[in-house]
Design a protein around this motif. Structure first.
Motif, PDB file in Angstrom:
ATOM      1  N   LEU A  83     127.441  39.363   7.460  1.00  0.00           N
ATOM      2  CA  LEU A  83     128.284  39.560   6.283  1.00  0.00           C
ATOM      3  C   LEU A  83     129.039  38.278   6.011  1.00  0.00           C
ATOM      4  N   ILE A  84     129.532  38.164   4.782  1.00  0.00           N
ATOM      5  CA  ILE A  84     130.100  36.908   4.327  1.00  0.00           C
ATOM      6  C   ILE A  84     131.361  37.163   3.502  1.00  0.00           C
ATOM      7  N   ASN A  85     132.323  36.245   3.591  1.00  0.00           N
ATOM      8  CA  ASN A  85     133.533  36.282   2.778  1.00  0.00           C
ATOM      9  C   ASN A  85     133.227  35.498   1.503  1.00  0.00           C
ATOM     10  N   ILE A  86     133.212  36.160   0.352  1.00  0.00           N
ATOM     11  CA  ILE A  86     132.804  35.500  -0.888  1.00  0.00           C
ATOM     12  C   ILE A  86     133.763  34.375  -1.297  1.00  0.00           C
ATOM     13  N   HIS A  87     134.985  34.387  -0.793  1.00  0.00           N
ATOM     14  CA  HIS A  87     135.952  33.336  -1.122  1.00  0.00           C
ATOM     15  C   HIS A  87     135.647  32.027  -0.402  1.00  0.00           C
ATOM     16  N   HIS A  88     134.744  32.063   0.562  1.00  0.00           N
ATOM     17  CA  HIS A  88     134.370  30.855   1.293  1.00  0.00           C
ATOM     18  C   HIS A  88     132.989  30.339   0.887  1.00  0.00           C
ATOM     19  N   ILE A  89     132.421  30.886  -0.176  1.00  0.00           N
ATOM     20  CA  ILE A  89     131.135  30.394  -0.682  1.00  0.00           C
ATOM     21  C   ILE A  89     131.404  29.226  -1.629  1.00  0.00           C
ATOM     22  N   LYS A  90     130.775  28.085  -1.346  1.00  0.00           N
ATOM     23  CA  LYS A  90     130.919  26.921  -2.212  1.00  0.00           C
ATOM     24  C   LYS A  90     129.801  26.841  -3.242  1.00  0.00           C
ATOM     25  N   LYS A  91     128.603  27.285  -2.834  1.00  0.00           N
ATOM     26  CA  LYS A  91     127.447  27.166  -3.723  1.00  0.00           C
ATOM     27  C   LYS A  91     126.385  28.160  -3.283  1.00  0.00           C
ATOM     28  N   VAL A  92     125.655  28.716  -4.253  1.00  0.00           N
ATOM     29  CA  VAL A  92     124.532  29.613  -3.972  1.00  0.00           C
ATOM     30  C   VAL A  92     123.329  29.063  -4.719  1.00  0.00           C
ATOM     31  N   GLU A  93     122.207  28.970  -4.003  1.00  0.00           N
ATOM     32  CA  GLU A  93     120.993  28.459  -4.633  1.00  0.00           C
ATOM     33  C   GLU A  93     119.789  29.303  -4.232  1.00  0.00           C
ATOM     34  N   PRO A  94     118.746  29.295  -5.066  1.00  0.00           N
ATOM     35  CA  PRO A  94     117.543  30.063  -4.729  1.00  0.00           C
ATOM     36  C   PRO A  94     116.882  29.515  -3.465  1.00  0.00           C
ATOM     37  N   SER A  95     116.274  30.411  -2.729  1.00  0.00           N
ATOM     38  CA  SER A  95     115.526  30.050  -1.531  1.00  0.00           C
ATOM     39  C   SER A  95     114.125  30.623  -1.697  1.00  0.00           C
ATOM     40  N   LEU A 114     118.354  34.041  -1.351  1.00  0.00           N
ATOM     41  CA  LEU A 114     119.286  33.010  -1.790  1.00  0.00           C
ATOM     42  C   LEU A 114     119.799  32.281  -0.557  1.00  0.00           C
ATOM     43  N   LEU A 115     120.354  31.099  -0.762  1.00  0.00           N
ATOM     44  CA  LEU A 115     120.972  30.342   0.314  1.00  0.00           C
ATOM     45  C   LEU A 115     122.405  30.043  -0.099  1.00  0.00           C
ATOM     46  N   ALA A 116     123.366  30.489   0.709  1.00  0.00           N
ATOM     47  CA  ALA A 116     124.784  30.262   0.418  1.00  0.00           C
ATOM     48  C   ALA A 116     125.302  29.112   1.275  1.00  0.00           C
ATOM     49  N   HIS A 117     125.999  28.185   0.636  1.00  0.00           N
ATOM     50  CA  HIS A 117     126.657  27.087   1.334  1.00  0.00           C
ATOM     51  C   HIS A 117     128.124  27.483   1.489  1.00  0.00           C
ATOM     52  N   LEU A 118     128.616  27.496   2.725  1.00  0.00           N
ATOM     53  CA  LEU A 118     129.966  27.978   3.000  1.00  0.00           C
ATOM     54  C   LEU A 118     130.957  26.838   3.178  1.00  0.00           C
ATOM     55  N   SER A 119     132.230  27.170   3.125  1.00  0.00           N
ATOM     56  CA  SER A 119     133.297  26.178   3.219  1.00  0.00           C
ATOM     57  C   SER A 119     133.333  25.454   4.559  1.00  0.00           C
ATOM     58  N   ASN A 120     132.747  26.033   5.608  1.00  0.00           N
ATOM     59  CA  ASN A 120     132.740  25.379   6.923  1.00  0.00           C
ATOM     60  C   ASN A 120     131.468  24.557   7.139  1.00  0.00           C
ATOM     61  N   GLY A 121     130.636  24.414   6.090  1.00  0.00           N
ATOM     62  CA  GLY A 121     129.417  23.626   6.196  1.00  0.00           C
ATOM     63  C   GLY A 121     128.180  24.423   6.587  1.00  0.00           C
ATOM     64  N   MET A 122     128.346  25.676   6.956  1.00  0.00           N
ATOM     65  CA  MET A 122     127.201  26.505   7.325  1.00  0.00           C
ATOM     66  C   MET A 122     126.395  26.866   6.079  1.00  0.00           C
ATOM     67  N   LYS A 123     125.101  27.100   6.303  1.00  0.00           N
ATOM     68  CA  LYS A 123     124.215  27.601   5.255  1.00  0.00           C
ATOM     69  C   LYS A 123     123.701  28.952   5.729  1.00  0.00           C
ATOM     70  N   VAL A 124     123.852  29.962   4.881  1.00  0.00           N
ATOM     71  CA  VAL A 124     123.493  31.325   5.252  1.00  0.00           C
ATOM     72  C   VAL A 124     122.465  31.863   4.270  1.00  0.00           C
ATOM     73  N   SER A 125     121.403  32.434   4.819  1.00  0.00           N
ATOM     74  CA  SER A 125     120.367  33.036   3.997  1.00  0.00           C
ATOM     75  C   SER A 125     120.788  34.443   3.590  1.00  0.00           C
ATOM     76  N   ILE A 126     120.664  34.718   2.295  1.00  0.00           N
ATOM     77  CA  ILE A 126     120.962  36.050   1.779  1.00  0.00           C
ATOM     78  C   ILE A 126     119.624  36.744   1.553  1.00  0.00           C
ATOM     79  N   SER A 127     119.402  37.808   2.294  1.00  0.00           N
ATOM     80  CA  SER A 127     118.169  38.573   2.189  1.00  0.00           C
ATOM     81  C   SER A 127     118.022  39.133   0.792  1.00  0.00           C
ATOM     82  N   ARG A 128     116.800  39.138   0.253  1.00  0.00           N
ATOM     83  CA  ARG A 128     116.593  39.595  -1.131  1.00  0.00           C
ATOM     84  C   ARG A 128     117.038  41.039  -1.320  1.00  0.00           C
ATOM     85  N   ARG A 129     117.036  41.804  -0.251  1.00  0.00           N
ATOM     86  CA  ARG A 129     117.503  43.193  -0.318  1.00  0.00           C
ATOM     87  C   ARG A 129     118.994  43.266  -0.667  1.00  0.00           C
ATOM     88  N   TYR A 130     119.768  42.201  -0.324  1.00  0.00           N
ATOM     89  CA  TYR A 130     121.221  42.190  -0.538  1.00  0.00           C
ATOM     90  C   TYR A 130     121.648  41.257  -1.676  1.00  0.00           C
TER      91      TYR A 130
END
Length: 151
Positions: A108-120, A125-141
């Motif tokens: 799970l992810i805190n939406i206030h810490h998302i800097k950018k979301v891009e297609p994967s 999708l791939l979310a870039h977070l404020s701490n530099g992590m990149k998190v994959s968002i499953s197409r189901r979600y």
């Protein structure tokens, strides 16, 4: 709790924020005390995370991301990461639903810490977070995340 405890309160006005430290000899005593304090912490700005034999109090707004890997939950905050045996479901239950979104079966992810979301790939999708992590968002979600972000 029927045991007698040595309880001490120290007011230190020079502190920039309240910091509550509980010291005890026995993990059982610590668990009893934390269980008594938990209702006070419910739906507030902070929460308790059990890590090994200690209890960490973190601000909910400081939580960036949480994931389960090999039955161990890791909670990433702005300051640190905390590993616990708690479940993702129990963590999610204690977090505000307008801020935290499940993005895969195990995270799970805190939406206030998302800097950018891009297609994967494959509709993810791939979310870039404020701490530099990149998190994959499953197409189901993906739909849940888009709704939470208002897109």
């Amino acid at each position: 709790m029927r045991k007698n405890y040595n309880i001490e309160l120290s007011i230190e006005e020079h502190l920039s924020e309240d910091n509550i430290i509980i010291r005890c000899q026995s993990p059982n005593t610590g668990a009893e005390i934390m269980n008594q304090l938990q209702p006070l912490n419910k739906n507030e700005s902070s929460m308790v995370i059990k890590q090994d034999d200690s209890y960490i109090i973190v601000k909910k707004t400081d939580i960036i991301f949480a994931e389960v890997y090999q039955k161990e939950l890791t909670v990433y905050t702005t300051e640190d990461e905390h590993k616990t045996s708690s479940t993702l479901a129990s963590l999610y239950e204690d977090l505000p639903k307008q801020t935290f979104v499940q993005v895969s079966k195990s995270s799970l992810i805190n939406i206030h810490h998302i800097k950018k979301v891009e297609p994967s790939f494959s509709g993810n999708l791939l979310a870039h977070l404020s701490n530099g992590m990149k998190v994959s968002i499953s197409r189901r979600y993906v739909t849940l995340l888009k709704e939470a972000l208002g897109i």
